[in-house]
Write a protein that holds these residues in place. Sequence first.
Motif, PDB file in Angstrom:
ATOM      1  N   ALA A  49       0.822  -1.217   0.000  1.00  0.00           N
ATOM      2  CA  ALA A  49       0.000   0.000   0.000  1.00  0.00           C
ATOM      3  C   ALA A  49       0.851   1.259   0.000  1.00  0.00           C
ATOM      4  CB  ALA A  49      -0.919   0.002   1.215  1.00  0.00           C
ATOM      5  N   GLY A  50       2.173   1.098  -0.109  1.00  0.00           N
ATOM      6  CA  GLY A  50       3.061   2.259  -0.185  1.00  0.00           C
ATOM      7  C   GLY A  50       3.472   2.836   1.154  1.00  0.00           C
ATOM      8  N   GLU A  51       3.266   2.089   2.234  1.00  0.00           N
ATOM      9  CA  GLU A  51       3.618   2.576   3.561  1.00  0.00           C
ATOM     10  C   GLU A  51       5.112   2.392   3.846  1.00  0.00           C
ATOM     11  OE1 GLU A  51       1.614   4.094   5.647  1.00  0.00           O
ATOM     12  OE2 GLU A  51      -0.347   3.682   4.734  1.00  0.00           O
ATOM     13  N   ASP A  52       5.647   3.242   4.705  1.00  0.00           N
ATOM     14  CA  ASP A  52       7.011   3.133   5.203  1.00  0.00           C
ATOM     15  C   ASP A  52       6.930   2.380   6.532  1.00  0.00           C
ATOM     16  OD1 ASP A  52       9.706   3.437   5.517  1.00  0.00           O
ATOM     17  OD2 ASP A  52       9.609   5.509   6.195  1.00  0.00           O
ATOM     18  N   VAL A  53       7.554   1.199   6.631  1.00  0.00           N
ATOM     19  CA  VAL A  53       7.306   0.292   7.741  1.00  0.00           C
ATOM     20  C   VAL A  53       8.574   0.038   8.556  1.00  0.00           C
ATOM     21  CG1 VAL A  53       6.446  -1.989   8.387  1.00  0.00           C
ATOM     22  CG2 VAL A  53       5.522  -0.846   6.356  1.00  0.00           C
ATOM     23  N   VAL A  54       8.426   0.132   9.875  1.00  0.00           N
ATOM     24  CA  VAL A  54       9.470  -0.279  10.808  1.00  0.00           C
ATOM     25  C   VAL A  54       8.914  -1.440  11.626  1.00  0.00           C
ATOM     26  CG1 VAL A  54      10.955   0.391  12.733  1.00  0.00           C
ATOM     27  CG2 VAL A  54      10.376   2.072  10.956  1.00  0.00           C
ATOM     28  N   VAL A  55       9.656  -2.549  11.706  1.00  0.00           N
ATOM     29  CA  VAL A  55       9.230  -3.736  12.438  1.00  0.00           C
ATOM     30  C   VAL A  55      10.102  -3.902  13.680  1.00  0.00           C
ATOM     31  CG1 VAL A  55       8.957  -6.241  12.368  1.00  0.00           C
ATOM     32  CG2 VAL A  55       8.472  -4.873  10.323  1.00  0.00           C
ATOM     33  N   LEU A  56       9.459  -3.975  14.849  1.00  0.00           N
ATOM     34  CA  LEU A  56      10.154  -4.264  16.100  1.00  0.00           C
ATOM     35  C   LEU A  56       9.690  -5.623  16.588  1.00  0.00           C
ATOM     36  CD1 LEU A  56      11.891  -3.461  18.565  1.00  0.00           C
ATOM     37  CD2 LEU A  56       9.844  -2.364  19.512  1.00  0.00           C
ATOM     38  N   ASP A  57      10.627  -6.553  16.779  1.00  0.00           N
ATOM     39  CA  ASP A  57      10.274  -7.918  17.173  1.00  0.00           C
ATOM     40  C   ASP A  57      11.449  -8.509  17.945  1.00  0.00           C
ATOM     41  OD1 ASP A  57       9.700 -10.800  17.124  1.00  0.00           O
ATOM     42  OD2 ASP A  57       8.249 -10.349  15.558  1.00  0.00           O
ATOM     43  N   ASN A  58      11.156  -9.243  19.009  1.00  0.00           N
ATOM     44  CA  ASN A  58      12.252  -9.873  19.762  1.00  0.00           C
ATOM     45  C   ASN A  58      12.602 -11.262  19.245  1.00  0.00           C
ATOM     46  OD1 ASN A  58      10.234 -11.545  20.748  1.00  0.00           O
ATOM     47  ND2 ASN A  58      10.361 -10.805  22.859  1.00  0.00           N
ATOM     48  N   LEU A  59      11.875 -11.725  18.197  1.00  0.00           N
ATOM     49  CA  LEU A  59      12.137 -13.006  17.545  1.00  0.00           C
ATOM     50  C   LEU A  59      12.011 -14.194  18.495  1.00  0.00           C
ATOM     51  CD1 LEU A  59      15.122 -12.082  15.158  1.00  0.00           C
ATOM     52  CD2 LEU A  59      12.662 -12.045  14.693  1.00  0.00           C
ATOM     53  N   SER A  60      11.244 -14.030  19.567  1.00  0.00           N
ATOM     54  CA  SER A  60      11.037 -15.152  20.481  1.00  0.00           C
ATOM     55  C   SER A  60      10.184 -16.234  19.845  1.00  0.00           C
ATOM     56  CB  SER A  60      10.385 -14.669  21.784  1.00  0.00           C
ATOM     57  OG  SER A  60       9.129 -14.066  21.526  1.00  0.00           O
ATOM     58  N   THR A  61       9.282 -15.852  18.963  1.00  0.00           N
ATOM     59  CA  THR A  61       8.470 -16.825  18.231  1.00  0.00           C
ATOM     60  C   THR A  61       8.494 -16.583  16.729  1.00  0.00           C
ATOM     61  OG1 THR A  61       6.476 -15.480  18.499  1.00  0.00           O
ATOM     62  CG2 THR A  61       6.889 -17.162  20.174  1.00  0.00           C
ATOM     63  N   GLY A  62       9.202 -15.561  16.294  1.00  0.00           N
ATOM     64  CA  GLY A  62       9.211 -15.212  14.876  1.00  0.00           C
ATOM     65  C   GLY A  62      10.560 -15.444  14.235  1.00  0.00           C
ATOM     66  N   PHE A  63      10.650 -15.039  12.968  1.00  0.00           N
ATOM     67  CA  PHE A  63      11.855 -15.278  12.189  1.00  0.00           C
ATOM     68  C   PHE A  63      12.236 -14.012  11.431  1.00  0.00           C
ATOM     69  CE2 PHE A  63       9.643 -19.235  12.760  1.00  0.00           C
ATOM     70  CZ  PHE A  63      10.655 -20.134  13.095  1.00  0.00           C
ATOM     71  N   ARG A  64      13.508 -13.680  11.470  1.00  0.00           N
ATOM     72  CA  ARG A  64      13.985 -12.492  10.748  1.00  0.00           C
ATOM     73  C   ARG A  64      13.681 -12.607   9.259  1.00  0.00           C
ATOM     74  NH1 ARG A  64      14.562  -9.010   8.069  1.00  0.00           N
ATOM     75  NH2 ARG A  64      16.204  -7.407   7.905  1.00  0.00           N
ATOM     76  N   SER A  65      13.740 -13.817   8.728  1.00  0.00           N
ATOM     77  CA  SER A  65      13.514 -14.022   7.297  1.00  0.00           C
ATOM     78  C   SER A  65      12.089 -13.694   6.863  1.00  0.00           C
ATOM     79  CB  SER A  65      13.836 -15.469   6.913  1.00  0.00           C
ATOM     80  OG  SER A  65      13.031 -16.374   7.654  1.00  0.00           O
ATOM     81  N   ALA A  66      11.172 -13.590   7.828  1.00  0.00           N
ATOM     82  CA  ALA A  66       9.782 -13.275   7.481  1.00  0.00           C
ATOM     83  C   ALA A  66       9.577 -11.797   7.186  1.00  0.00           C
ATOM     84  CB  ALA A  66       8.844 -13.699   8.618  1.00  0.00           C
TER      85      ALA A  66
END
Length: 315
Positions: free
Chosen positions: A8-25
């Motif tokens: 949608a053309g948004e400028d996105v910043v992602v904050l995540d501690n990767l406790s259940t997620g993956f950087r590759s996502a």
Amino acid sequence: MVLELLGAGEDVVVLDNLSTGFRSAVPDAARFVEGNVGDMELVGQLLHDHSIDAILHFAGSIVVPDSVIDPLGYYGNNTCNSRNLLACAVEAGVPHFIFSSTAAVYGEPDKTPIGEDSQLQPISPYGSSKLMTETMLADTARAHPLRYVALRYFNVAGADPQGRTGQSTPRATHLIKVASEAAVGLRHGLDVYGTDYPTPDGTCVRDYIHVTDLVRAHLDALRYLRDGGQSTVLNCGYGKGFSVLEVVDAVKQVSGVDFPVKKVDRRPGDPPALVAGAGRIHEVLGWEPKLNDLDTIVGHALAWERHLKAKGGAS
């Protein structure tokens, strides 16, 4: 959500501690920062450096039985960290906030479908921790120039139709993912927790919403707030429920695999039926689901599990 925002053309910043997620996502087009949403120094710096105008708060622990075993952990991660994030938003003057809430705030409702004005009586620390955050949002919005949308998720399932991403967390507990893992041979079978509920076949009934439709509801909520919409709470579901056994049968039918199913005792914190009263989200946001079909949801979930299996596991 990040893929949808970037599209949608948004400028996105992602904050995540990767406790259940993956950087590759996280796509390269988004800025990624590893850290905790409860870290006020870090969050404050990010909000200042990037001139953030909206926060979409997905971070939290979500396994109901685990919350019964570790209530303080859930209140710490879901409630205390949300309080800190909200404080940073107020300090930085962020005007828009979208929160991932849950149907678990309703507990065991007296009737279904469940409207947003139904009694709030969570029966698990998970549900209580999310309701506490809703309360903080409402109080904060009355005291400060911040407007919010709290989206009460029913059962989220499926995967990106384009195969770019899907649920990858190890030891998942979501039914459609677990059944899909069984169908593709990533686990031996699945357990059905409780067959003596007051439902047509004795198993729990849930309203399953495709993750892509849910993501689009968030984008609609962001547009709503930017257009001057007032703070609100909305159910995210289709208004139709399926039992555990119906879902298992759908996964078997779509996959063509008859995997083992074992019926075991109930788990703590599981209400018999949760089906969304979905009228308000259509009226307020103009949201229209495009993937409202159980076989479609299952098909996308299965495609993602086959992808993970081909890659040798979660990623």
